[in-house]
Write a protein that holds these residues in place. Structure first.
Motif, short mmCIF file in Angstrom:
data_model
loop_
_atom_site.label_atom_id
_atom_site.label_comp_id
_atom_site.label_asym_id
_atom_site.label_seq_id
_atom_site.Cartn_x
_atom_site.Cartn_y
_atom_site.Cartn_z
N SER A 45 0.62 -1.15 0.08
CA SER A 45 -0.31 0.12 0.02
C SER A 45 0.85 1.21 -0.07
O SER A 45 0.32 2.25 -0.62
CB SER A 45 -1.01 0.08 1.12
OG SER A 45 -0.48 -0.30 2.35
N GLY A 46 2.35 0.74 0.58
CA GLY A 46 3.02 2.20 0.29
C GLY A 46 2.98 3.42 -0.66
O GLY A 46 2.77 4.31 -0.68
N ILE A 47 3.36 2.75 -1.70
CA ILE A 47 3.05 3.51 -3.27
C ILE A 47 1.79 4.48 -3.15
O ILE A 47 2.41 5.60 -3.97
CB ILE A 47 4.16 2.87 -4.24
CG1 ILE A 47 3.95 4.32 -5.48
CG2 ILE A 47 2.91 1.65 -4.57
CD1 ILE A 47 4.98 5.19 -5.35
N PHE A 48 0.84 3.72 -2.80
CA PHE A 48 -0.60 4.60 -3.00
C PHE A 48 -0.49 5.27 -1.64
O PHE A 48 -1.24 6.18 -2.00
CB PHE A 48 -1.56 3.33 -3.01
CG PHE A 48 -0.46 2.27 -4.36
CD1 PHE A 48 -0.66 3.07 -5.77
CD2 PHE A 48 -0.89 1.42 -3.98
CE1 PHE A 48 -0.31 2.29 -6.88
CE2 PHE A 48 0.26 0.04 -5.09
CZ PHE A 48 0.07 0.48 -6.18
N ILE A 49 -0.26 5.29 -0.51
CA ILE A 49 -0.23 6.14 0.23
C ILE A 49 0.37 7.31 0.72
O ILE A 49 0.34 8.02 0.86
CB ILE A 49 -0.77 4.94 2.23
CG1 ILE A 49 -1.86 4.29 1.15
CG2 ILE A 49 -1.27 6.08 2.90
CD1 ILE A 49 -1.56 3.39 2.30
N ALA A 50 1.93 6.65 0.70
CA ALA A 50 2.87 7.11 1.45
C ALA A 50 3.17 8.13 0.66
O ALA A 50 3.99 9.61 1.16
CB ALA A 50 4.23 6.45 1.60
N LEU A 307 -5.95 -3.31 -8.53
CA LEU A 307 -4.76 -3.58 -8.33
C LEU A 307 -3.92 -3.35 -7.57
O LEU A 307 -3.44 -3.86 -7.07
CB LEU A 307 -4.35 -3.05 -9.96
CG LEU A 307 -5.04 -3.27 -11.24
CD1 LEU A 307 -4.17 -2.25 -12.25
CD2 LEU A 307 -4.71 -4.85 -11.51
N VAL A 308 -4.50 -1.93 -7.08
CA VAL A 308 -4.11 -1.66 -5.57
C VAL A 308 -4.43 -2.66 -4.50
O VAL A 308 -3.59 -3.17 -3.66
CB VAL A 308 -4.49 -0.21 -5.20
CG1 VAL A 308 -4.05 0.41 -4.07
CG2 VAL A 308 -4.19 0.52 -6.66
N ALA A 309 -6.18 -3.04 -4.32
CA ALA A 309 -6.62 -4.07 -3.01
C ALA A 309 -4.89 -5.54 -3.55
O ALA A 309 -4.81 -5.87 -2.53
CB ALA A 309 -7.73 -4.22 -3.68
#
Length: 488
Positions: A45-50, A307-309
């Motif tokens: 999840s990092g690249i989508f949250i961070a 895809l993120v999930a």
């Protein structure tokens, strides 16, 4: 003579059959699963949250991209240090094993304690909550998704991962390879429109990229924490050294391939984000990847949450797969309950170590608050122990210069990585004293536990007998036994 040969051959075959049937963790992870294991655990999840956390604490587009690049370089340096540790010490267990071999039992126990009590629950909870959010929010868009439903879906994701890891090592590794392919496709789907937009001259958000009114130097460590969280997972292959085929070759090779690929993709993904969003728009976005997709690739934007999930699920799977081995080795060394060192007699999986993490993670999901507070809470202790492990590596090099080291990282890389880690850890105590102080206190709470249960074993006899009885009953219920073959 021929009879003796036949008897010897029969005896050899019998030994091989016995070993195949014995209860132990087998070497089943080749180069491709090893690369998938690292890449698939890092890209969660990092690249989508961070990106939001990095920008919020760095203050400008240019500095945030610099932080992402430096985090990638620093993580690669760390991964190379761990490649040396993983080929020097052939046991599974990662951080725990390296601290035990270089700095002694107390730091090693505290690493186990911190991992089980709050690091793994915090890491798994924010990944699973990201999974739940990306599954549920598209259904309710543009309305806000019910928090309870997000939590329930998050718990379902955790349950699926736990079930897979309890059922079969092969199934867990194949699941990881499949999810890695999916998340690679997700990153490429973001990178390509971004590169095309740059080629068409969409560079307005990069003008005066380093100008900022909100840069506070003391917040930079928190920007690095967010970035390093997104790169977190490069050390997970070291948890399963005993299950890697030809580890002296495959561990350094898998680490190099996966970390170079991840760093390049992460920087390109962040550049792609800024082609479609200004800094203010990125900070206002609740789901950066979805906002990007709605602007850049509307025709397939509905695919991005799926895809993120899947990406989050892969990170969860890799985390449970790896950390269960650290608890398994801790139980085998006598620093953790012996039940954790047992393997299912038919499935050949460390079932207790996987299963007993489940309630802690679910509890953290239910109790979790701000996701960035969770990152800071877990990151302080995680990076402190990583710095201690690489410091231990340098001390071990000095004390035992003749010890075989199939892979040796350059001294400058090891020193730079260790110093930067200690600097970030120290400065974060000033930047966010509440969360980092809490993390420090939770870690140190393991000291009296160590002296009561491991060092002196001064538990009351009645309590010890009750604990042994419960352990035996759970062993029978779960159909698990101690490993019968030495795998290191």
């Amino acid at each position: 003579m021929e009879g003796a040969k036949a008897e010897f051959a029969a005896g050899g075959e019998k030994d091989m059959t016995d070993e195949k049937e014995a209860v132990h963790l087998r070497r089943t992870i080749g180069l491709l699963p090893a690369v998938s294991f690292i890449f698939g655990t890092v890209v969660g999840s990092g690249i989508f949250i961070a990106p939001k956390g990095v920008l919020m604490n760095s203050g400008s587009v240019g500095l945030s991209l610099l932080v992402w690049t430096l985090c990638g370089v620093l993580s690669t340096f760390g991964a190379l240090c761990y490649a040396e540790l993983g080929t020097t010490f052939t046991k599974s267990g990662g951080h725990y094993t390296y601290l035990l071999e270089t700095l002694g039992p107390l730091p090693a126990f505290l690493r186990l304690w911190a991992e089980f009590i709050f690091i793994r629950p915090a890491v798994a909870s924010y990944v699973s909550l990201a999974f739940g959010r990306y599954v549920v929010e598209p259904i309710f868009a543009p309305c806000t998704a019910p928090t309870v439903l997000v939590m329930l879906v998050s718990i379902l994701g955790i349950t699926f991962v736990v079930a897979v890891n309890c059922w079969s090592v092969t199934l867990a590794t194949r699941t990881q390879v499949t999810l890695t392919v999916i998340k690679t496709f997700a990153l490429i789907l973001i990178v390509i429109p971004g590169v095309m937009a740059l080629a068409q001259g969409k560079t307005e958000h990069f003008h005066n990229a380093f100008e900022s009114d909100s840069l506070v130097l003391t917040k930079l460590p928190l920007a690095f924490y967010s970035g390093l969280y997104a790169y977190g997972g490069w050390f997970y292959l070291n948890y399963v050294t005993e299950e890697v085929i030809n580890p002296n070759r495959n561990i350094p090779l898998a680490i190099t391939i996966s970390m170079v690929t991840v760093t390049v993709l992460y920087v390109l993904v962040n550049i792609a984000y800024y082609t479609m969003m200004s800094a203010d728009e990125l900070l206002m976005s609740e789901a950066v990847a979805v906002t990007f997709a709605n602007r850049a690739i509307k025709s397939v934007s509905s695919l991005i949450p799926i895809l993120v999930a899947a990406s989050c699920l892969g990170a969860l799977n890799g985390g449970f797969f790896g950390v269960s081995r650290m608890l398994f080795v801790g139980g085998r060394e006598g620093h953790w309950p012996a039940l954790f060192s047992m393997i299912h007699i038919r499935r050949q999986t460390p079932l207790p170590a996987v299963l007993f993490m489940y309630p802690m993670v679910v509890f953290m999901v239910i109790r979790s608050g701000d996701i960035y507070q969770l990152i800071n809470l877990a990151s302080f202790s995680r990076w402190l122990f990583i710095a201690m492990a690489t410091l231990g590596m340098l001390i071990h090099r000095y004390r035992f210069p003749q010890h075989p080291r199939p892979f040796k990282v350059p001294l400058a890389i090891a020193v730079i990585f260790t110093l930067v880690c200690f600097f970030i850890v120290g400065l974060s105590l000033y930047s966010d004293p509440w969360n980092t102080g809490g993390s420090c206190a939770l870690t140190l709470s393991g000291v009296p536990v160590y002296y009561l249960t491991v060092k002196r074993q001064s538990l009351p006899p009645r309590l010890r007998r009750a604990f042994d009885y419960i352990s035996r009953q759970l062993q029978i219920l779960m159909e698990v036994a101690q490993q019968e073959v030495q795998t290191y």
